[in-house]
Write a protein that holds these residues in place. Sequence first.
Motif, mmCIF file in Angstrom:
data_model
loop_
_atom_site.group_PDB
_atom_site.id
_atom_site.type_symbol
_atom_site.label_atom_id
_atom_site.label_comp_id
_atom_site.label_asym_id
_atom_site.label_seq_id
_atom_site.Cartn_x
_atom_site.Cartn_y
_atom_site.Cartn_z
ATOM 1 N N ALA A 70 59.563 58.954 93.515
ATOM 2 C CA ALA A 70 60.601 60.044 93.610
ATOM 3 C C ALA A 70 61.286 59.837 92.181
ATOM 4 O O ALA A 70 61.789 61.065 91.770
ATOM 5 C CB ALA A 70 61.597 59.462 94.411
ATOM 6 N N SER A 74 61.193 63.864 90.477
ATOM 7 C CA SER A 74 62.419 64.653 90.478
ATOM 8 C C SER A 74 62.440 65.169 89.184
ATOM 9 O O SER A 74 63.539 66.097 88.901
ATOM 10 C CB SER A 74 63.848 63.652 90.553
ATOM 11 N N GLU A 78 60.541 70.145 93.008
ATOM 12 C CA GLU A 78 61.796 70.552 93.660
ATOM 13 C C GLU A 78 61.591 70.899 94.993
ATOM 14 O O GLU A 78 60.408 70.936 95.519
ATOM 15 C CB GLU A 78 62.361 71.808 93.146
ATOM 16 N N SER A 82 68.850 70.836 98.697
ATOM 17 C CA SER A 82 69.569 69.639 98.154
ATOM 18 C C SER A 82 70.639 69.210 98.805
ATOM 19 O O SER A 82 71.171 69.926 99.750
ATOM 20 C CB SER A 82 69.570 69.808 96.514
ATOM 21 N N PRO A 180 62.452 64.063 97.529
ATOM 22 C CA PRO A 180 61.597 64.335 96.652
ATOM 23 C C PRO A 180 60.262 64.065 97.232
ATOM 24 O O PRO A 180 59.106 64.792 96.824
ATOM 25 C CB PRO A 180 61.741 63.399 95.515
ATOM 26 N N ALA A 183 58.879 67.515 98.344
ATOM 27 C CA ALA A 183 58.945 68.513 97.261
ATOM 28 C C ALA A 183 57.834 69.657 97.304
ATOM 29 O O ALA A 183 56.618 69.161 98.156
ATOM 30 C CB ALA A 183 59.114 67.829 95.843
ATOM 31 N N LEU A 537 70.957 62.797 91.266
ATOM 32 C CA LEU A 537 70.789 63.967 92.474
ATOM 33 C C LEU A 537 71.503 63.200 93.592
ATOM 34 O O LEU A 537 71.049 62.139 94.119
ATOM 35 C CB LEU A 537 69.599 64.291 92.582
ATOM 36 N N THR A 539 70.677 63.455 96.458
ATOM 37 C CA THR A 539 69.790 63.184 97.702
ATOM 38 C C THR A 539 69.529 61.907 97.733
ATOM 39 O O THR A 539 69.884 61.112 98.345
ATOM 40 C CB THR A 539 68.585 64.200 97.571
ATOM 41 N N THR A 542 67.978 59.878 92.422
ATOM 42 C CA THR A 542 67.225 59.753 91.339
ATOM 43 C C THR A 542 68.047 60.475 90.248
ATOM 44 O O THR A 542 68.648 61.400 90.465
ATOM 45 C CB THR A 542 65.915 60.498 91.660
ATOM 46 N N SER A 544 68.668 63.012 87.033
ATOM 47 C CA SER A 544 68.290 64.416 86.758
ATOM 48 C C SER A 544 68.595 64.512 85.342
ATOM 49 O O SER A 544 69.782 64.539 84.921
ATOM 50 C CB SER A 544 69.088 65.279 87.742
#
Lengths: 552, 291, 331
Positions: A70, A74, A78, A82, A180, A183, A537, A539, A542, A544
């Motif tokens: 993940a 990331s 995508e 999110s 992720p 994704a 992120l 989510t 992770t 970004s």
Amino acid sequence: MRTATPPARRTRAIGLIAVALAGGVLLAGCQAGEAPVSEEPVSGGTLRYASGDAEPSCLDPHVGGNYPQALLASQFLESLVSRDESGEIIPWLAESWEASADGLSWEFTLRDDVEFTDGTPFDAEAVKVNMEHLKDPATQSSTGYLALGKVDRVEVVASDVARFVLTAPDSALLESLSQPWLAIESPAGLARGMEENCQAPIGTGAFVVDGWVKQERVSLVRNDDYVSPPADAAHDGPAYLEAIDWRFVPDAASRYAALQGGQVDVIDNPQPDTIAAADESGAFAWLDAPRPGASNRIELNSSQAPFDDERVREAFIAAAAVDDGIDALYFGTAARSFSALSSVEALAYSEPALFETDLERADALLDEAGWTERDDDGTRMKDGARLVLRFPVSTNQSVPAEQSLFEQVQAAAKEAGFDVQISLLDLSSWYGALFAHEYEIVSAPYTKVGPDVLRILYHSDSITPAPSGYFANLAQVNNPEIDALLASAASTSDPAERAAQYEQAQRLILGGHYLLPLYDQQNSFLLSPKVQGARALPTVSTPSFSDAWLAE
Amino acid sequence: MSELELRQTTVDAEAAHDREWARRGRPRAGTVIAGAFVVLLLAATAFPAFVATQDPNAISAADAFQPPSTAHWFGTDESGRDIYSRIVAGTGTSLLIGVTATVIGLALGLLLGVLASFGGRVVDFGVGRLVEVLFAFPGLLLALLVIVVAGPGPVTATIAVGLSTAPGYARIIRGQLVSIRSSQYVEAARVLGRPPRRILIAHLLPNALLPLVVLGTLGIGQAIVWAAALSYLGLGAQPPAAEWGAMLSAGRTYLQTAWWMTVFPGLAIVGTTIATTVLGRALARRERGAR
Amino acid sequence: MTGRSAGTGVPAPRRGAPGRAARHLALLLGGAVFVLWAVATLTFFAIRLIPGDPAQAILGGPGSQASQEALDQVRRDYGLDQPLVVQYLAMLGRLVTGDLGTSYSLKVPVAELLGAQIGGTLLLAMCSLATAWVLALGLSLWSTGRGRVASALGQGIELVAAALPHFWLAAVLIAVFSTGLGWFPPVATGTPAGFVLPVTTLAIPLAGFLAQVMRESLLDAMRQPFVVSARARGESALGIRFRHTIRHAALPGISLSGWALGWLLSGAVVVETIFAMPGLGRTLLQAVTLRDIPVVTGVVLLVALVYVVMTVLTDLVARVADPRLAQEGAR
């Protein structure tokens, strides 16, 4: 060479001082309310990242599906949706979505201006192919496969509308899709077959996998045609950074030394003592991003003696003092948790009163439960059996500070007459011990977006092992009331009802003395001062770097 | 040639150079210091409670990461435990690992060596190849394999280290037995018609035994160092056991914050290795001198 | 203590020199092939003793939630449902053709994976060996024949160096030379500067061992008649040291090199992890954790091969350096 180094170093030191001074001036400028000139993002440069997480064996997070995957995914893949910092689901590759009244059909309207980096258009067909890829046993997906448990199929309604058809209502669908591990990858990329796709999956992200030298680095370069940041991104369009040099540096001390020496710009999994030192001195910025899903907790195996007796479980929790240890070992970087869920989760329910240390109460409970005799070591006995708690600890999943904390738990529980037997095991042996039920207490992380993780960890369905032997309900909670609450919360479409049911379920789980929460799953990053605009992120926390730049 | 053979030859050569010293019988200063250190280690093993200042496993989170002081001679670790007392408590464990591993290596080496030198040509050839094969697995690699098969832990680590030293011992022992076998008194016994087994028991083993002890002393230190490496990889001693290697690897994490957590257990390991080696050499000199 | 590959007693037949050399070479090569076969066999059967299902290791490793169908499929694909003997013969057949199988976890051919790793590890090991040689030679040349103090100091340094655990030494070197002085990076980047600390970490303990044995042979050599006569001819002490004695000091060092290489590969497991270098040691550690059997087997075989090649080479080199050995023949 040696004679050449000191002057060079001096120059760098002067440079550092200059940067620091400039930073100070800037900071002063900001506080004065003026528009800071060099806070303007700068384009260009390579960000050097040192990762302490295990090197993935496959870069496609559909395959298997663990956190190291993940972290990397990331950067180049995508998801459909999110999450923002408040925990609300926000658009990403999907612009909007709507569920049918019975909750069995979800229509996602997709962005129609996005292409994968291989030129394949992103459309409903791509979504369909990805979900089928995840559900295909040949993909060997674990995390994504489980998250799609209620998804029967995906239908292409129009080129920019995909319909998810469910077998049962799923209140966690959006949260699942934000991860992720689900994704969206280029269908053409997936069609290349697992071996090739694992080396360099193709997505729509701000960066593209350029190369992977095993055990050394993954090279990521900028996607110059990038148009699809999540709704909460700081800027549109391609990333400022030209490239990311993602290195695998397993040793924490080496990682920090590399950051100190200016060899890398960002490190993950720093030691708590170095976080504290860096944060205090201001030499490095600390990005504290606890993982969502479950908190880090010690699970008590309630399926076998001695923990099949709730009093013994309660006694252990009352005896296991962890507060001072967490403070000392984590240098104030980790807050004590009293919940089964991460503090990131809006629906996390805490009950500190249940976890007060009280040795006298522990002794009283154990006496009451019949563990009255003591042997020479001070370990309690009952009918000739010693009060032994086997505690397998995975050296791959527990950082040194956590292992030290477990030793402190061991010492604290000894006071009450528990003989805690810690065994440090590598990952395979650790799972082996769990599968064979050779444990009374255990700590295992579980990362998932949303409170649905409770169903995975504490629903009685998760007691039955998978063919591989794996089961997620390590506490062996088998309570029909909890099952009913978790099942109903997972399918209701009413947010208030969902919240109430999750709270009630958490009350029952905590009240049943099945677990001892410790802290959130620690997930920290240390950044050199020149790294600006990086974030985690919301989510699965992770990092970004699509908004990040390197200040001069 | 392996590290053990190296040590053996070093000792032989040294003994040859130091005939006069050996004859004079006065021990060197280094030997005396090493001896004193080993006595200290043995005292710590036999009476840990007496030598230590505190309970080695007494946890006190409030006292974590204290630098060396009069209260804590070597400072405290991440759980506030007294490092000096833990080193004392760990002496037994670490020595046990070192000694047991060496004994395992020696016993296996003895078996192979005896087989090779008395089993006839075919057996000798076979054992030679086997030793060669074992040599092809370098120490830590063999240890890792043993650990994969048997699961990690202090016992496995000890056995693994022992196993990886066995081929070295085997070669030396074979060499010694062959040279003793061709010596005059064995020759004499054979002429007198003694059965081979009698000769082995009555003449060869006693003559090979003292060198074995010396060899073992030389190997203990390295066995401890290898066991420490396994602890660093998380495959050695289990908490809360105060094993030196485990302490060392725990301390490495905090090298920037608390140097004393690494330095003192490191000194204990290095000191023990040196002391046993020096003592082993002195023993060897004595043994050679006596011959 | 000389360079014989195995101290076993294969009787030396009395023959002419060329025949003897050929026979010796044949024995060496035959022994090498035997060792490789035995290592492969031992590893194959030892690995069957490992608890756990290889099919599971293939399907995402421990903790995966693979379905029964997937497990069955993998067992068929990898021939794990075949009898053990069939699997063993199949493995031998593959090995003969140079096929090491496919990694369970990385799904790439093992040969390809290890091919990419061995270069780095060998380079590390060779550089360390060379550095250790230089250090050991320097120390033993400096400390022998200069009286008690130098000798005691030299011995002390050797003892301490040989007793240093790699991971401890690495930590100290990083603390001093990276964090403290900033001379060398703590993470090997492939640049020469990044190589300094890992090589030093491996070389120092090895130099301790080598110096011990070199000093003794130096002492021996210096008592030899030719040295005495050279001294009588009025050659300088230093000249004698370099011209006459180094060769003697080097001999046991050469025959130690096979062992040293194995020892260095052991150390590489630790050093590669600390300095974040790609290499065989780290590959092995990871493969052990993930129960990636083909990779473990591959590494073991490769290391055995390196050892065997080294043994043959050192044997030949020792023969060149000391003609007396060639006279002796294959004992």
